[in-house]
Write a protein that holds these residues in place. Structure first.
Motif, short mmCIF file in Angstrom:
data_model
loop_
_atom_site.label_atom_id
_atom_site.label_comp_id
_atom_site.label_asym_id
_atom_site.label_seq_id
_atom_site.Cartn_x
_atom_site.Cartn_y
_atom_site.Cartn_z
N SER A 11 0.82 -1.21 0.00
CA SER A 11 0.00 0.00 0.00
C SER A 11 0.86 1.26 0.00
O SER A 11 0.62 2.20 -0.77
CB SER A 11 -0.92 -0.01 1.23
OG SER A 11 -1.55 1.23 1.40
N LEU A 12 1.88 1.29 0.86
CA LEU A 12 2.71 2.49 1.00
C LEU A 12 3.57 2.75 -0.24
O LEU A 12 3.77 3.90 -0.61
CB LEU A 12 3.61 2.36 2.22
CG LEU A 12 2.95 2.62 3.58
CD1 LEU A 12 3.91 2.31 4.72
CD2 LEU A 12 2.46 4.07 3.67
N THR A 13 4.09 1.69 -0.86
CA THR A 13 4.91 1.92 -2.05
C THR A 13 4.07 2.52 -3.18
O THR A 13 4.52 3.41 -3.89
CB THR A 13 5.58 0.62 -2.53
OG1 THR A 13 4.60 -0.42 -2.63
CG2 THR A 13 6.69 0.20 -1.60
N ARG A 14 2.82 2.04 -3.31
CA ARG A 14 1.94 2.58 -4.36
C ARG A 14 1.64 4.05 -4.12
O ARG A 14 1.74 4.87 -5.05
CB ARG A 14 0.65 1.75 -4.42
CG ARG A 14 -0.34 2.25 -5.47
CD ARG A 14 -1.46 1.26 -5.72
NE ARG A 14 -2.35 1.08 -4.57
CZ ARG A 14 -3.37 0.22 -4.56
NH1 ARG A 14 -3.62 -0.52 -5.63
NH2 ARG A 14 -4.15 0.11 -3.49
N SER A 15 1.27 4.40 -2.90
CA SER A 15 0.90 5.79 -2.63
C SER A 15 2.12 6.71 -2.63
O SER A 15 2.04 7.86 -3.06
CB SER A 15 0.17 5.90 -1.28
OG SER A 15 0.97 5.46 -0.22
N THR A 16 3.27 6.22 -2.15
CA THR A 16 4.48 7.03 -2.14
C THR A 16 4.92 7.36 -3.56
O THR A 16 5.27 8.51 -3.87
CB THR A 16 5.64 6.32 -1.41
OG1 THR A 16 5.22 5.99 -0.09
CG2 THR A 16 6.88 7.21 -1.32
N TYR A 17 4.89 6.36 -4.44
CA TYR A 17 5.24 6.59 -5.84
C TYR A 17 4.30 7.62 -6.47
O TYR A 17 4.73 8.52 -7.19
CB TYR A 17 5.19 5.28 -6.61
CG TYR A 17 5.61 5.39 -8.05
CD1 TYR A 17 6.95 5.52 -8.39
CD2 TYR A 17 4.68 5.35 -9.09
CE1 TYR A 17 7.35 5.63 -9.73
CE2 TYR A 17 5.06 5.44 -10.42
CZ TYR A 17 6.40 5.59 -10.73
OH TYR A 17 6.80 5.68 -12.05
N SER A 18 3.01 7.48 -6.16
CA SER A 18 2.03 8.42 -6.71
C SER A 18 2.30 9.84 -6.25
O SER A 18 2.20 10.80 -7.02
CB SER A 18 0.62 7.99 -6.28
OG SER A 18 -0.35 8.87 -6.78
N LYS A 19 2.70 10.00 -4.97
CA LYS A 19 2.99 11.33 -4.44
C LYS A 19 4.24 11.95 -5.06
O LYS A 19 4.36 13.18 -5.14
CB LYS A 19 3.18 11.25 -2.92
CG LYS A 19 1.91 11.00 -2.13
CD LYS A 19 2.25 10.92 -0.65
CE LYS A 19 1.04 10.71 0.22
NZ LYS A 19 1.38 10.69 1.66
N LEU A 20 5.19 11.11 -5.46
CA LEU A 20 6.44 11.60 -6.02
C LEU A 20 6.33 11.98 -7.50
O LEU A 20 7.25 12.59 -8.05
CB LEU A 20 7.54 10.55 -5.86
CG LEU A 20 8.09 10.35 -4.44
CD1 LEU A 20 8.98 9.11 -4.39
CD2 LEU A 20 8.85 11.58 -3.97
N LEU A 21 5.21 11.61 -8.13
CA LEU A 21 5.06 11.92 -9.55
C LEU A 21 5.03 13.43 -9.78
O LEU A 21 4.46 14.18 -8.99
CB LEU A 21 3.77 11.31 -10.11
CG LEU A 21 3.68 9.79 -10.20
CD1 LEU A 21 2.34 9.37 -10.80
CD2 LEU A 21 4.82 9.22 -11.03
N PRO A 22 5.61 13.88 -10.88
CA PRO A 22 5.53 15.32 -11.21
C PRO A 22 4.14 15.67 -11.70
O PRO A 22 3.30 14.79 -11.91
CB PRO A 22 6.57 15.45 -12.34
CG PRO A 22 6.58 14.10 -12.99
CD PRO A 22 6.37 13.11 -11.88
N GLU A 23 3.89 16.94 -11.88
CA GLU A 23 2.63 17.36 -12.48
C GLU A 23 2.59 16.81 -13.91
O GLU A 23 3.37 17.23 -14.76
CB GLU A 23 2.53 18.89 -12.49
CG GLU A 23 2.32 19.50 -11.12
CD GLU A 23 0.95 19.19 -10.55
OE1 GLU A 23 0.01 18.99 -11.36
OE2 GLU A 23 0.81 19.14 -9.32
N THR A 24 1.71 15.88 -14.17
CA THR A 24 1.70 15.21 -15.47
C THR A 24 0.32 14.67 -15.80
O THR A 24 -0.52 14.49 -14.90
CB THR A 24 2.71 14.03 -15.48
OG1 THR A 24 2.70 13.41 -16.77
CG2 THR A 24 2.35 13.00 -14.43
N GLU A 25 0.10 14.45 -17.09
CA GLU A 25 -1.12 13.79 -17.54
C GLU A 25 -0.84 12.34 -17.94
O GLU A 25 -1.75 11.62 -18.34
CB GLU A 25 -1.73 14.56 -18.73
CG GLU A 25 -2.15 15.98 -18.38
CD GLU A 25 -2.72 16.74 -19.58
OE1 GLU A 25 -2.81 16.13 -20.67
OE2 GLU A 25 -3.07 17.92 -19.41
#
Length: 431
Positions: free
Chosen positions: A355-369
């Motif tokens: 769960s944490l790896t998925r959400s952490t990766y999502s938070k680290l993403l740049p502003e993108t589409e």
């Protein structure tokens, strides 16, 4: 259309875990492997014109092949999905492909139909893992950064609860087939159909709530080539975000350990410790139930102490699991009880780290589409880690004739992940 951050949208997204997790528990972990072993036990199996004296190797190779297909295919398809705004369509396609393939395992009813079991095992695996790429990619589009830890944990909690419910129903059928007027083999085959129907049926709730093409993409006719260009663009961007690149490296190391342990735990308990099938099934259920609590606890810990600190705690516990497993011996008194205890400890961090790896990766993403494309690299990282982990595990086992040294070696990968994670710079949402 539901607004980002709304409870109904987040719940609808998370409910796909409820739908698809029955595949990973019933098909990948519990019922199908035992059924496959029972059908092919001490038999020579023919597949692709080759006589397989060790059917378990054929099954292992089929899964490895499916992971390879997903690793090669998902980045390109994700680029196309982002360019055309069709993540939801791709997710639906692979959901249908996976669930129908699982249901088709019903027709695997003996040695003459082993090819059915192998072919649809491959297709079901491809459908499951590919649909997850697009499912994960929706996380930044359904929840705000500050909501993503809880949203991700909610998905895994739903998944563990749903899969345990169906597994218990299936086990009752398999253990007491006479009550239902069927054989044990038929009970297992009916379970495969139930998994497919559960997956496909409950997925419709998610599909109804997820948004379509929120960026209003209007693709040109040469969308396949443009999708490939989209992939190259994201690959170049990835190199410009050191925190994201470091996290992927840390994720790679921990996935080597996590996924290998998940895949090999039952074999370790059976071959190395001499435990019976019921001992293993009880352990599997224990892991799933404790994982519900673990995902909840660590989502709250991440909110209080930050994602990096929470992940470090889970890595410490995973390392402890490896050392404890190394110390187990089948000649120990009450070894089954120790194995249950180890299963409970593993369950505490299994749901948490996923769960944490998925959400952490999502938070680290740049502003993108290009969320699907970015998450395809996350998925490929995990698949390559599985290939490396299972190879290292098997290689050490062949050299030492003991799985305990293989398990101990996995602790090194958790240590490497911890070291890389310690170099990660904190951001606004990842502390």
């Amino acid at each position: 259309m539901y607004k980002i951050g709304s409870k109904k949208l987040i719940n609808g997204w998370a409910f796909y875990d409820w739908a698809n997790s029955v595949y990973s528990l019933v098909i990948s972990t519990a019922v199908f492997p035992l059924y496959y072993d029972a059908v092919t036990d001490k038999s020579v199996v023919q597949f692709l014109g080759i006589d397989w004296e060790h059917p378990d190797s054929l099954y292992s190779y089929s899964l490895s092949f499916s992971f390879l297909v997903v690793a090669l295919m998902s980045p390109v398809l994700s680029g196309i999905a982002d360019y055309t705004g069709s993540k939801k369509k791709f997710m639906k396609f692979f959901c249908w492909m996976g669930s129908l393939s699982v249901m088709s395992l019903y027709f695997f009813d003996g040695l003459d139909t082993v090819w059915v079991g192998i072919v649809f095992t491959i297709l079901a695996s491809i459908g499951f893992w590919s649909s997850l790429v697009f499912y994960n990619a929706f996380l930044p589009e359904v929840a705000h950064p500050e909501q993503q830890d809880r949203a991700s944990a909610r998905g895994f909690i739903y998944g563990y609860i749903g899969s345990v419910i169906l597994l218990i129903i299936n086990l009752v059928m398999i253990q007491f087939p006479d009550v239902f007027g069927i054989t044990t083999g038929m009970a297992s085959r009916i379970s495969f159909v139930m998994v497919g129907l559960w997956w496909l049926g409950f997925a419709q709730i998610t599909f109804k709530r997820l948004p379509d093409d929120i960026y209003n993409r209007k693709p040109d006719a040469d969308y396949i080539w443009k999708g490939y260009i989209e992939l190259r663009k994201v690959l170049k961007e990835l190199a410009g975000y050191p925190s994201l690149s470091k996290f992927l490296l840390s994720f790679f190391f921990l996935s080597v350990g996590v996924q290998t342990i998940i895949l090999m735990a039952a074999i370790f308990g059976s071959s190395e410790l001499g435990l019976g099938k019921m001992n293993l099934i009880v352990t599997i259920l224990l892991v799933q139930i404790v994982a519900i609590v673990g995902a909840f606890i660590f989502s709250r810990l991440s909110e209080r102490y930050g994602n990096i600190s929470a992940l470090k705690i889970t890595l410490g516990i995973w390392t402890l699991v490896c050392f404890c497993a190394f110390l187990l011996d089948k000649n120990q008194e009450n070894v089954a009880v120790y194995f249950y205890g180890l299963g409970g400890l593993l369950g505490l961090v299994q749901g948490a780290i996923q769960s944490l790896t998925r959400s952490t990766y999502s938070k680290l993403l740049p502003e993108t589409e290009d969320h699907a494309t970015y998450f395809s690299f996350y998925d490929v990282t995990e698949k390559i880690a599985i290939v490396l982990g299972t190879f290292v595990y098997g290689f050490l086992y062949s050299k030492t004739d003991s799985m305990q040294w293989s398990v101990l070696c996995l602790a090194l990968f958790f240590l490497a992940s911890f070291i890389v994670l310690s170099t990660l710079k904190k951001t606004k949402y990842v502390q």
